[in-house]
Design a protein around this motif. Structure first.
Motif, short mmCIF file in Angstrom:
data_model
loop_
_atom_site.label_atom_id
_atom_site.label_comp_id
_atom_site.label_asym_id
_atom_site.label_seq_id
_atom_site.Cartn_x
_atom_site.Cartn_y
_atom_site.Cartn_z
N ARG A 1 0.82 -1.22 0.00
CA ARG A 1 0.00 0.00 0.00
C ARG A 1 0.85 1.27 0.00
O ARG A 1 0.44 2.30 -0.52
N THR B 1 -0.35 0.15 -4.04
CA THR B 1 -1.48 -0.72 -4.39
C THR B 1 -1.93 -1.46 -3.14
O THR B 1 -1.10 -2.06 -2.45
N ARG B 2 -3.21 -1.43 -2.88
CA ARG B 2 -3.70 -2.10 -1.67
C ARG B 2 -4.87 -3.02 -1.97
O ARG B 2 -5.63 -2.81 -2.93
N THR C 1 -8.41 -4.41 -1.28
CA THR C 1 -9.65 -3.84 -0.73
C THR C 1 -10.72 -4.89 -0.49
O THR C 1 -11.64 -4.66 0.31
N ARG D 1 -6.70 -1.81 -5.40
CA ARG D 1 -6.83 -0.40 -5.75
C ARG D 1 -5.44 0.23 -5.83
O ARG D 1 -4.64 0.12 -4.90
N THR D 2 -5.18 0.92 -6.93
CA THR D 2 -3.91 1.61 -7.13
C THR D 2 -4.12 3.10 -6.93
O THR D 2 -5.09 3.67 -7.42
N GLY E 1 -4.86 6.61 -4.69
CA GLY E 1 -5.68 7.01 -3.56
C GLY E 1 -7.07 6.40 -3.59
O GLY E 1 -7.34 5.43 -4.31
N GLU E 2 -7.98 7.00 -2.82
CA GLU E 2 -9.33 6.48 -2.69
C GLU E 2 -10.07 6.48 -4.01
O GLU E 2 -11.01 5.71 -4.20
N ASP E 3 -9.69 7.36 -4.94
CA ASP E 3 -10.36 7.43 -6.24
C ASP E 3 -9.59 6.66 -7.32
O ASP E 3 -9.94 6.74 -8.51
N VAL F 1 -9.64 0.31 -9.66
CA VAL F 1 -9.70 -0.97 -8.98
C VAL F 1 -9.61 -2.09 -10.01
O VAL F 1 -10.32 -2.07 -11.03
N THR G 1 -4.83 -6.17 6.64
CA THR G 1 -6.08 -6.13 5.89
C THR G 1 -6.55 -7.54 5.54
O THR G 1 -7.75 -7.84 5.60
#
Length: 562
Positions: free
Chosen positions: A38, A133-134, A136, A150-151, A153-155, A158, A175
């Motif tokens: 992440r 990259t995290r 989700t 998801r690469t 930020g929040e937007d 995916v 996570t």
């Protein structure tokens, strides 16, 4: 980092030391890996500071990765313990490189280790690394895991991906563990410690120092190039866990040891510690490793090393299953084999903190008196100086075959790594460099007829090694490598097993010791976990579920999973 053209077989979540090690172990065995982290880069926080001989041996098995790591280590000479008044109690040096072919305990800086491990992944074209990259979401299916990544930020975009296996190496706030709803149990401790990583330090010792003065317990670990780690047990009201320690406090704590300026402090944090173990290390096709699986106080220096042990235990098994050489039941042995040792190391870490770093003067006086007495008794002195108080890594259940006869002391233990002579010019080499990455079968003074008997018994396909004892000249034979003793350690280890075979797993644990007349029994038993040697036109047998897996034992008290 290279990008694999084929989809990955394993998703590794977390690019800390455990995740990076797992990626190396899998990638060096030809497994396609996607490693996601992440954060934007590897960590710059100097958290773990000690790498032991088992971990270096594991890195050696990943294509000689130990050679890349050695330049950032201080090959250490253990830990020196001091009692009240600064009086030396004993120096725990371990066993040097006599066990596994590497120095027993080695200080390092975690940012350096992560940087080296990450850079070295470029050698492995089947490993793809994605920072920023995290994970989700994940959903498990009988034959795969559907993950959402998801690469940015929040937007950020995916991506949904199907992978056969997921390894959660994403730390104490995992996570993966959250998404699997796997709780951790154990205890959290109210004691607050301040850790300061300093620069331009004058300590030149190659060992750690545990100062057990109850008025102010202190740990000092010198590193490379003037780095030094200090850890102080704080008194009530000095600083809260999680708060940023003021420079005035750090300077006051360091005053007995050195002068300090703000620019000489690399990091300073106040923390409390936990002793926690996940309820399950496997959940379907997902596995927990490192701090995602267990958290422990730092006093035994085994947090990072326990994560490397997790990776060493699991990755070869996943590789075998993916290659069709083993059944899913082999993966169940990960929890069976790692849970008892992880629990034992957690308990040791708690005990060391209570005894060595106590703030009770009566307890410290008793400790000092008992240790001084013990150092005058040879067995007790060896127990302390050789760190025999560390938990035994012996496997008592899982993919091992305990025996009652000669060699039973080796079964379930990690095979030592002596230097051996081999080849036409009798060159010295480390044993593991002869054994390779897979299973290995050592014949101790056995005949060609004995080897033929074993070949018909369905023993796991392995590197075949003839061991020549009593200073005899080693000779290679068709399909077999010959080795002999280089320094007395190989003969001392195996001399009592003449006429026997020693079956060694890819993680160097001894799976079985047997004579030729027991070969069929060993082959039939281990066929549950490992492949039989195929015959022409035959399909290698799959593993079948085992009935001797140890039941899960819940950890004692409810804890905080963060």
């Amino acid at each position: 980092m290279p990008t694999t053209s084929a989809p990955p077989s394993v998703l590794v979540v977390g690019a800390g030391p455990t995740g990076l090690t797992a990626a190396h172990l899998l990638g060096s065995r030809g497994v396609r890996v996607l490693l996601v982290e992440r954060n934007a880069t590897t960590s710059d926080a100097a958290k773990a500071i000690s790498l032991d001989d088992e971990s270096l041996r594991t890195l050696q098995s990943a294509g000689g990765l130990d050679e890349a790591v050695y330049p950032i280590l201080v090959p250490g000479t253990g830990t020196k313990y001091f009692g009240i008044g600064g009086r030396t109690l004993f120096h725990a040096r371990g066993t040097g490189d006599q066990r596994y072919g590497h120095p027993f305990k080695n200080p390092f800086a975690q940012p350096d280790l992560e940087r080296v491990l990450c850079t070295q992944l470029r050698r492995l074209p089947g490993v793809d690394v994605r920072f920023g990259t995290r994970l989700t979401a994940l959903a498990q299916h009988p034959d795969r895991v559907r993950v959402s990544l998801r690469t940015g930020g929040e937007d950020g975009p995916v991506e949904e991906l199907d992978v056969p296996y997921v390894l959660g190496c994403d730390g104490g706030r995992s996570t993966v563990r959250d998404l699997l709803s796997v709780p951790m149990r154990g205890s959290s401790f109210p004691d607050v410690w301040l850790v300061a990583d300093t620069l331009e330090d004058t300590h030149d010792q190659r060992y750690g120092m545990h100062h057990g003065d109850p008025d102010r317990p202190v740990v000092i670990v010198p590193g490379q190039d003037g780095r030094c780690r200090y850890e102080f047990r704080l008194k009530p009201g000095e600083c809260e866990a999680g708060a940023s320690p003021p420079f005035a406090l750090v300077r006051e704590l360091l005053r007995p040891h050195r002068e300090i300026t703000p620019d000489q402090i690399e990091r300073a944090v106040a923390y409390s510690f936990h002793a926690l173990l996940a309820d399950r290390l496997r959940e379907g096709r997902c596995f927990l490793l490192g701090d995602a699986a267990h958290m422990m106080p730092p006093f035994a220096g085994q947090g990072l090393n326990s994560g490397v042990r997790d990776a060493a235990n699991l990755c070869w098994k996943i590789s075998e299953v993916l290659a069709g050489r083993a059944d899913d039941a082999l993966l169940d042995t990960y929890d069976t084999e790692r849970r008892p040792h992880a629990r034992a190391v957690i308990d040791l870490s708690v005990r060391l903190g209570r005894i060595v770093m106590t703030n009770s003067r009566p307890r410290a006086l008793l400790r000092d008196a008992l240790v001084r007495t013990a150092t005058h008794i040879p067995p007790a002195r060896r127990y302390l100086t050789e760190m025999r108080y560390r938990p035994d890594t012996r496997l008592r259940a899982g993919a091992v075959l305990p025996t009652d006869g000669a060699g039973s002391g080796l079964v379930g233990t990690m095979l030592p790594q002596p230097r051996v002579l081999h080849g036409p010019h009798h060159r010295p080499a480390r044993l593991d460099d002869i054994l390779g990455q897979g299973w290995s079968l050592l014949g101790i003074g056995v005949s060609d007829t004995d080897w033929a008997t074993v070949a018909r018994a369905g023993i796991p396909e392995a590197t075949a090694v003839d061991v020549f004892l009593d200073d005899r000249t080693p000779r290679d034979r068709a399909g077999r490598t010959g080795i002999a003793d280089a320094d007395g350690r190989l003969d001392a280890l195996l001399a009592g097993l003449a006429g026997s075979f020693v079956l060694v797993r890819p993680d160097r644990f001894v799976a079985a010791v047997f004579t030729p007349d027991r070969a069929e029994y060993v082959g039939a038993t281990l066929r549950r976990f490992a492949p039989a040697r195929p015959t022409p036109g035959a399909t290698p047998p799959a593993c079948t579920p085992t009935s001797d897996l140890s039941p899960e034992i819940p950890y004692d008290s409810p804890g905080v999973p963060r």
